[in-house]
Design a protein around this motif. Structure first.
Motif, PDB file in Angstrom:
ATOM      1  N   ASP A 113       0.834  -1.207   0.000  1.00  0.00           N
ATOM      2  CA  ASP A 113       0.000   0.000   0.000  1.00  0.00           C
ATOM      3  C   ASP A 113       0.867   1.255   0.000  1.00  0.00           C
ATOM      4  O   ASP A 113       0.562   2.233  -0.686  1.00  0.00           O
ATOM      5  CB  ASP A 113      -0.943  -0.010   1.204  1.00  0.00           C
ATOM      6  N   ALA A 114       1.978   1.219   0.748  1.00  0.00           N
ATOM      7  CA  ALA A 114       2.867   2.379   0.827  1.00  0.00           C
ATOM      8  C   ALA A 114       3.545   2.658  -0.513  1.00  0.00           C
ATOM      9  O   ALA A 114       3.664   3.817  -0.916  1.00  0.00           O
ATOM     10  CB  ALA A 114       3.902   2.166   1.926  1.00  0.00           C
ATOM     11  N   VAL A 115       3.988   1.622  -1.216  1.00  0.00           N
ATOM     12  CA  VAL A 115       4.626   1.812  -2.526  1.00  0.00           C
ATOM     13  C   VAL A 115       3.654   2.478  -3.491  1.00  0.00           C
ATOM     14  O   VAL A 115       3.996   3.451  -4.171  1.00  0.00           O
ATOM     15  CB  VAL A 115       5.144   0.472  -3.101  1.00  0.00           C
ATOM     16  N   VAL A 116       2.437   1.978  -3.537  1.00  0.00           N
ATOM     17  CA  VAL A 116       1.434   2.535  -4.446  1.00  0.00           C
ATOM     18  C   VAL A 116       1.113   3.977  -4.056  1.00  0.00           C
ATOM     19  O   VAL A 116       1.042   4.864  -4.916  1.00  0.00           O
ATOM     20  CB  VAL A 116       0.167   1.648  -4.469  1.00  0.00           C
ATOM     21  N   ARG A 117       0.949   4.213  -2.765  1.00  0.00           N
ATOM     22  CA  ARG A 117       0.609   5.563  -2.283  1.00  0.00           C
ATOM     23  C   ARG A 117       1.744   6.556  -2.536  1.00  0.00           C
ATOM     24  O   ARG A 117       1.511   7.686  -2.968  1.00  0.00           O
ATOM     25  CB  ARG A 117       0.278   5.508  -0.797  1.00  0.00           C
ATOM     26  N   ALA A 118       2.989   6.142  -2.262  1.00  0.00           N
ATOM     27  CA  ALA A 118       4.133   7.043  -2.414  1.00  0.00           C
ATOM     28  C   ALA A 118       4.443   7.334  -3.881  1.00  0.00           C
ATOM     29  O   ALA A 118       4.942   8.404  -4.211  1.00  0.00           O
ATOM     30  CB  ALA A 118       5.363   6.443  -1.746  1.00  0.00           C
ATOM     31  N   GLY A 119       4.188   6.343  -4.750  1.00  0.00           N
ATOM     32  CA  GLY A 119       4.495   6.529  -6.164  1.00  0.00           C
ATOM     33  C   GLY A 119       5.973   6.404  -6.481  1.00  0.00           C
ATOM     34  O   GLY A 119       6.408   6.712  -7.585  1.00  0.00           O
ATOM     35  N   GLU A 156       5.367   3.505 -12.462  1.00  0.00           N
ATOM     36  CA  GLU A 156       4.866   3.801 -13.805  1.00  0.00           C
ATOM     37  C   GLU A 156       3.430   3.311 -13.939  1.00  0.00           C
ATOM     38  O   GLU A 156       2.594   3.957 -14.556  1.00  0.00           O
ATOM     39  CB  GLU A 156       5.770   3.101 -14.827  1.00  0.00           C
ATOM     40  N   ARG A 157       3.181   2.141 -13.337  1.00  0.00           N
ATOM     41  CA  ARG A 157       1.859   1.520 -13.428  1.00  0.00           C
ATOM     42  C   ARG A 157       1.755   0.452 -12.354  1.00  0.00           C
ATOM     43  O   ARG A 157       2.757  -0.172 -11.990  1.00  0.00           O
ATOM     44  CB  ARG A 157       1.708   0.886 -14.807  1.00  0.00           C
ATOM     45  N   ARG A 202       9.668   2.771 -13.260  1.00  0.00           N
ATOM     46  CA  ARG A 202      10.625   3.405 -14.176  1.00  0.00           C
ATOM     47  C   ARG A 202      11.874   3.701 -13.354  1.00  0.00           C
ATOM     48  O   ARG A 202      11.817   4.438 -12.376  1.00  0.00           O
ATOM     49  CB  ARG A 202      10.081   4.679 -14.795  1.00  0.00           C
ATOM     50  N   VAL A 203      12.977   3.110 -13.757  1.00  0.00           N
ATOM     51  CA  VAL A 203      14.221   3.242 -13.008  1.00  0.00           C
ATOM     52  C   VAL A 203      14.802   4.632 -13.246  1.00  0.00           C
ATOM     53  O   VAL A 203      15.017   5.039 -14.385  1.00  0.00           O
ATOM     54  CB  VAL A 203      15.226   2.139 -13.409  1.00  0.00           C
ATOM     55  N   ARG A 204      15.054   5.349 -12.140  1.00  0.00           N
ATOM     56  CA  ARG A 204      15.589   6.717 -12.205  1.00  0.00           C
ATOM     57  C   ARG A 204      17.031   6.796 -11.738  1.00  0.00           C
ATOM     58  O   ARG A 204      17.714   7.771 -12.023  1.00  0.00           O
ATOM     59  CB  ARG A 204      14.733   7.654 -11.351  1.00  0.00           C
ATOM     60  N   GLY A 205      17.479   5.786 -11.022  1.00  0.00           N
ATOM     61  CA  GLY A 205      18.854   5.778 -10.541  1.00  0.00           C
ATOM     62  C   GLY A 205      19.301   4.361 -10.246  1.00  0.00           C
ATOM     63  O   GLY A 205      18.485   3.534  -9.830  1.00  0.00           O
TER      64      GLY A 205
END
Length: 180
Positions: free
Chosen positions: A73-79, A132-133, A146-149
């Motif tokens: 839930d935290a991953v989805v909420r944080a984005g 991303e989704r 989407r990998v940013r680092g």
């Protein structure tokens, strides 16, 4: 004709027993990672082994997280989230983040990536991602990040096979080119 060594459970009219599915998929060796995020200053994390690269351009990865878990839930909420791919010496961290309902970060010194998301120190690699989704698939939430680092270091990865930690050994030769 099926090999005598294989047990065929493919009765197409019967449901696949979850334990049978777990045993069969347990024969697929994987690495072990911890997915972390932070919501309102509270860190969250869970151990995963369902992780794969989806695309190199753009850089995307896929991770499957248990439905109903606080960290999911935290991953989805944080984005946003980080994936720390554990090294062979980090079994205890894998077990720590696999326990449900505990404060996984109690007494653990962590560092923070560019996203201000906690990452596991000493991990084999870190990947920082934006969600991303995400979508539900059975009893998991599939998250495309989407990998940013990326941060990586030398060492050996922690493996998982047949429900147990294992070693992943480099065979010492160039990979066979299987992309045609």
């Amino acid at each position: 004709m099926p090999s005598a060594d294989l047990v065929d459970t493919a009765d197409m009219t019967a449901a696949i027993d979850p334990l049978t599915m777990r045993r069969a998929m347990g024969r697929f060796a994987t690495g072990v990672a911890v997915v972390t995020t932070s919501v309102d200053g509270t860190p969250h994390g869970m151990t995963v082994n369902s992780l794969t690269s989806v695309s190199l351009d753009p850089p995307l990865l896929l991770v499957c997280l248990t439905i109903g878990a606080r960290s999911t839930d935290a991953v989805v909420r944080a984005g946003r989230f980080a994936v720390s791919i554990l090294s062979a010496r980090q079994e205890q961290l894998a077990l720590r983040f696999a326990r449900r309902g505990e404060d996984h970060f109690a007494g653990l010194e962590v560092t923070h990536g560019r996203h201000e998301v906690p990452v596991i120190p000493g991990a084999f690699a870190h990947l920082e991602c934006d969600v991303e989704r995400d979508f539900t698939a059975g009893d998991h939430v599939v998250v495309i990040g989407r990998v940013r680092g990326v941060c990586e270091r030398e060492g050996e990865p922690l493996g998982f096979l047949r429900g147990k930690f294992s070693d992943i050994v480099d065979r010492g030769h160039e990979p066979i080119h299987w992309i045609f």
